[in-house]
Design a protein around this motif. Structure first.
Motif, PDB file in Angstrom:
ATOM      1  N   LEU A 332      -0.419  12.053  16.423  1.00  9.44           N
ATOM      2  CA  LEU A 332       0.136  10.374  16.873  1.00  9.44           C
ATOM      3  C   LEU A 332       1.356   9.875  16.212  1.00  9.44           C
ATOM      4  O   LEU A 332       2.297  10.596  14.723  1.00  9.44           O
ATOM      5  CB  LEU A 332      -1.093   9.604  16.401  1.00  9.44           C
ATOM      6  N   THR A 333       2.087   9.758  17.396  1.00  9.28           N
ATOM      7  CA  THR A 333       3.327   8.639  17.075  1.00  9.28           C
ATOM      8  C   THR A 333       3.186   7.493  16.766  1.00  9.28           C
ATOM      9  O   THR A 333       2.710   6.977  17.659  1.00  9.28           O
ATOM     10  CB  THR A 333       4.318   9.749  17.772  1.00  9.28           C
ATOM     11  N   ALA A 334       3.221   6.942  15.641  1.00  2.98           N
ATOM     12  CA  ALA A 334       2.883   5.386  15.228  1.00  2.98           C
ATOM     13  C   ALA A 334       4.250   4.467  15.490  1.00  2.98           C
ATOM     14  O   ALA A 334       4.993   4.788  14.818  1.00  2.98           O
ATOM     15  CB  ALA A 334       2.081   4.951  13.800  1.00  2.98           C
ATOM     16  N   GLN A 335       3.773   3.629  16.028  1.00  2.00           N
ATOM     17  CA  GLN A 335       5.311   2.558  15.889  1.00  2.00           C
ATOM     18  C   GLN A 335       4.615   1.229  14.762  1.00  2.00           C
ATOM     19  O   GLN A 335       3.554   1.117  14.463  1.00  2.00           O
ATOM     20  CB  GLN A 335       5.363   1.875  16.793  1.00  2.00           C
ATOM     21  N   PHE A 336       5.452   1.013  13.780  1.00  2.88           N
ATOM     22  CA  PHE A 336       5.559  -0.075  12.529  1.00  2.88           C
ATOM     23  C   PHE A 336       5.493  -1.644  13.706  1.00  2.88           C
ATOM     24  O   PHE A 336       6.885  -1.503  14.461  1.00  2.88           O
ATOM     25  CB  PHE A 336       6.824   0.312  11.565  1.00  2.88           C
ATOM     26  N   ASP A 337       4.353  -2.278  13.632  1.00  5.49           N
ATOM     27  CA  ASP A 337       4.597  -3.439  13.561  1.00  5.49           C
ATOM     28  C   ASP A 337       5.606  -4.406  12.728  1.00  5.49           C
ATOM     29  O   ASP A 337       5.454  -4.204  11.530  1.00  5.49           O
ATOM     30  CB  ASP A 337       3.493  -4.190  13.762  1.00  5.49           C
ATOM     31  N   ASP A 338       6.165  -5.524  13.071  1.00 10.66           N
ATOM     32  CA  ASP A 338       6.836  -6.391  12.571  1.00 10.66           C
ATOM     33  C   ASP A 338       5.762  -6.513  10.913  1.00 10.66           C
ATOM     34  O   ASP A 338       6.283  -6.690  10.060  1.00 10.66           O
ATOM     35  CB  ASP A 338       7.732  -7.520  12.809  1.00 10.66           C
ATOM     36  N   SER A 339       4.324  -7.253  11.166  1.00  7.24           N
ATOM     37  CA  SER A 339       3.597  -7.580  10.003  1.00  7.24           C
ATOM     38  C   SER A 339       3.817  -7.252   8.982  1.00  7.24           C
ATOM     39  O   SER A 339       3.470  -7.076   7.728  1.00  7.24           O
ATOM     40  CB  SER A 339       2.316  -7.994  10.269  1.00  7.24           C
ATOM     41  N   CYS A 340       3.451  -5.277   9.159  1.00  4.98           N
ATOM     42  CA  CYS A 340       3.431  -4.133   8.017  1.00  4.98           C
ATOM     43  C   CYS A 340       4.833  -4.376   7.370  1.00  4.98           C
ATOM     44  O   CYS A 340       4.997  -4.096   6.653  1.00  4.98           O
ATOM     45  CB  CYS A 340       3.275  -2.791   8.700  1.00  4.98           C
ATOM     46  N   THR A 341       6.189  -4.568   8.136  1.00  2.93           N
ATOM     47  CA  THR A 341       7.308  -3.948   7.709  1.00  2.93           C
ATOM     48  C   THR A 341       8.038  -4.876   6.484  1.00  2.93           C
ATOM     49  O   THR A 341       8.420  -5.021   5.431  1.00  2.93           O
ATOM     50  CB  THR A 341       8.740  -3.945   8.598  1.00  2.93           C
ATOM     51  N   LYS A 342       7.234  -6.504   7.248  1.00  5.38           N
ATOM     52  CA  LYS A 342       7.154  -7.651   6.258  1.00  5.38           C
ATOM     53  C   LYS A 342       6.891  -7.542   5.188  1.00  5.38           C
ATOM     54  O   LYS A 342       7.491  -7.927   3.838  1.00  5.38           O
ATOM     55  CB  LYS A 342       7.094  -9.059   7.124  1.00  5.38           C
ATOM     56  N   LEU A 343       5.392  -7.135   5.364  1.00  3.06           N
ATOM     57  CA  LEU A 343       4.923  -7.066   3.759  1.00  3.06           C
ATOM     58  C   LEU A 343       4.930  -6.294   2.884  1.00  3.06           C
ATOM     59  O   LEU A 343       5.122  -6.637   1.366  1.00  3.06           O
ATOM     60  CB  LEU A 343       3.338  -6.599   4.685  1.00  3.06           C
ATOM     61  N   ILE A 344       5.684  -5.136   3.256  1.00  5.43           N
ATOM     62  CA  ILE A 344       6.026  -3.933   3.026  1.00  5.43           C
ATOM     63  C   ILE A 344       7.322  -4.428   1.891  1.00  5.43           C
ATOM     64  O   ILE A 344       7.300  -4.312   0.669  1.00  5.43           O
ATOM     65  CB  ILE A 344       6.262  -2.755   3.383  1.00  5.43           C
ATOM     66  N   ALA A 345       8.255  -4.939   2.343  1.00  6.57           N
ATOM     67  CA  ALA A 345       9.351  -5.760   2.239  1.00  6.57           C
ATOM     68  C   ALA A 345       9.307  -6.684   1.615  1.00  6.57           C
ATOM     69  O   ALA A 345      10.312  -6.483  -0.341  1.00  6.57           O
ATOM     70  CB  ALA A 345      10.145  -5.950   3.434  1.00  6.57           C
ATOM     71  N   GLY A 346       8.187  -7.578   1.689  1.00  8.23           N
ATOM     72  CA  GLY A 346       7.920  -8.825   0.274  1.00  8.23           C
ATOM     73  C   GLY A 346       7.273  -7.843  -0.639  1.00  8.23           C
ATOM     74  O   GLY A 346       7.742  -8.835  -1.790  1.00  8.23           O
ATOM     75  N   TYR A 347       6.618  -7.404  -0.864  1.00  8.49           N
ATOM     76  CA  TYR A 347       6.555  -7.174  -2.273  1.00  8.49           C
ATOM     77  C   TYR A 347       7.113  -5.922  -2.663  1.00  8.49           C
ATOM     78  O   TYR A 347       6.999  -6.317  -4.117  1.00  8.49           O
ATOM     79  CB  TYR A 347       4.816  -5.734  -1.513  1.00  8.49           C
TER      80      TYR A 347
END
Length: 460
Positions: A332-347
């Motif tokens: 599988l080739t998975a695309q990152f949703d904005d909610s995932c990137t925002k949460l990781i960046a915030g953490y």
């Protein structure tokens, strides 16, 4: 497109030509009567796919016995008719795979995915117990290793958080892990048996990790022999000093470098696992590893483990089925949703703020590692979109790693290295969702407190 991916084919006819005649086969004989090539069945020319007429009919053919000229018996020539059709072929990768394509033993476990975004990884980790490792033991470590076994397809999107994290962004990134433990024999056993779920495991008899060059001859090392799998470097304390330096350089650059002047660089196409004693004083540069997990001392007491994990073998999955499932998830080739990137960046931003100036600073590659963990968590659930729930799972596992090695958690997390008898429901049932939802709320509160203007799209 990955060569192992599930795909669908469809074609459209765009042109049809008139039927034409062609020679299907003919017979040749040697001009020398005494030669064995004059036999009726010695020289027969047959038309094959993509052949030309001149490949069948020719006056320049030589006998394979005496090298004299062959002549054709025209009476033995077979003529056929063919029609040329031009088609336009389209290939589409199937994503995600359908449940009925899964191994039979995993279908029931996979069904929890329909109601829970978090239970599947925990269930798989509990139900895969290679020999010599008690079921339920090293539960957190098994989840990390399982995610490391999922191969990440090459990153083609330049906007992906994983694209610029390697010297060769067109190649598959990998999740490298160092296990620290008071008992290195037990560490070796755990890593070795878990590596058996990969396509490749430890290659023995190799003198170098990366390889070497002698004149025009290039000698491949361990990393080159385990492409797409896991390279077990064993006890890193037993490596020579120059090998430890080379290992750290390889992990930091995510590339195999041969030569002191870096004249030859090859992409690192495997995950690297190693272990060392927690009391080691040898320099291994732990920060070059994506994951450093320190096994709690109580986990190394084998007698305690055996008393905790006894009679747990009724829900094991066949090793061949687990391998098939991992291979399926790896396509599988998975695309990152904005909610995932925002949460990781915030953490990451909040953790750097809280840990700044202490001995427990956030590793510099945390942002990359968390995206890799989250992406593989989505793939293990056979999803092609990496969501905020995947980020939550990745951050919880990462915090457990930091807690094990630094004895400090930014979000006040309690360690859960293995599953005790009677605690199965807490780690395998619906309680998992309750625990993860509570951790999600605590995580959002943590990010909101330490990051100005933090928001994350949460549809729940």
């Amino acid at each position: 497109m990955d060569s192992t991916a599930l795909v669908s084919y469809w074609a459209r006819v765009i042109a049809v030509r008139d039927p034409v005649s062609y020679t299907q086969s003919t017979k040749y004989s040697c001009s020398v009567d005494s030669c064995s090539g004059s036999d009726d069945s010695s020289h027969i020319r047959v038309y094959t796919l993509r052949s030309k007429e001149s490949d069948v009919i020719s006056s320049n053919l030589r006998c394979s016995f005496c090298n004299e000229t062959l002549y054709e018996d025209i009476s033995r020539r077979n003529i056929g008719r063919r029609m040329l059709i031009s088609v336009q072929v389209n290939i589409e990768q199937l994503s995600p795979p359908l449940p009925h394509l899964l191994p039979r033993s995993i279908r029931d476990i996979y069904s929890v995915r329909e109601t829970s975004p978090w239970q599947l990884l925990s269930l798989l980790s509990f139900c895969i117990t290679p020999q010599s490792v008690p079921q339920g033991a090293y539960h957190t470590l098994k989840q990390l290793l399982l995610l490391s076994l999922v191969k990440t397809p090459p990153i083609q999107d330049s906007s992906s958080p994983l694209y610029l994290a390697t010297a060769h962004p067109q190649h598959s990134p990998s999740l490298n892990l160092l296990l620290q433990s008071p008992d290195t024999l037990l560490s070796a056993r755990v890593l070795t048996v878990m590596a058996q779920l990969a396509d490749f495991k430890e290659v023995k008899g190799m003198n170098t990790l990366c390889g070497s060059r002698e004149g025009d001859t290039l000698h491949a090392g361990l990393f080159s022999f385990v492409e797409g799998g896991v390279a077990l470097v064993g006890d890193v304390d037993l490596l020579k000093k120059e090998e430890r330096v080379l290992l750290s350089t390889t992990l930091q650059n995510r590339a195999i470098i041969i030569g002191k002047k870096k004249t030859e660089i090859f992409p690192l196409k495997c995950a690297v696992w190693g272990f060392q004693s927690e009391t080691s004083k040898k320099s291994v540069t732990p920060c070059s590893w994506d994951i450093v997990y320190k096994v709690p001392r109580e986990c190394d007491e084998l007698a305690v483990l055996e008393s905790i994990m006894e009679e747990r073998n009724d829900s094991l999955l066949p090793e061949v089925d687990v391998k098939a499932y991992i291979a399926l998830a790896s396509t599988l080739t998975a695309q990152f949703d904005d909610s995932c990137t925002k949460l990781i960046a915030g953490y990451c931003q909040a953790s750097k703020s809280v840990r700044y100036g202490s001995d427990c600073e956030l590793p510099p590659h945390a942002y990359y590692t968390l995206h890799l963990l989250a992406g593989n968590h989505a793939r293990i659930n056979l999803r092609d979109i990496v969501l905020d729930v995947d980020a939550v799972a990745a951050i919880k596992l990462y915090e457990e790693c930091l807690l094990s090695s630094q004895y400090y958690s930014s979000v006040d997390l309690k360690p859960s290295p293995h599953i005790n008898l009677g605690e199965e429901d807490e780690y395998l049932g619906e309680c998992v969702d309750t625990t993860m939802e509570q951790f999600y709320s605590k995580l959002v509160q943590f990010c909101t407190t330490h990051v100005a203007g933090f928001t994350v799209n949460n549809e729940d």
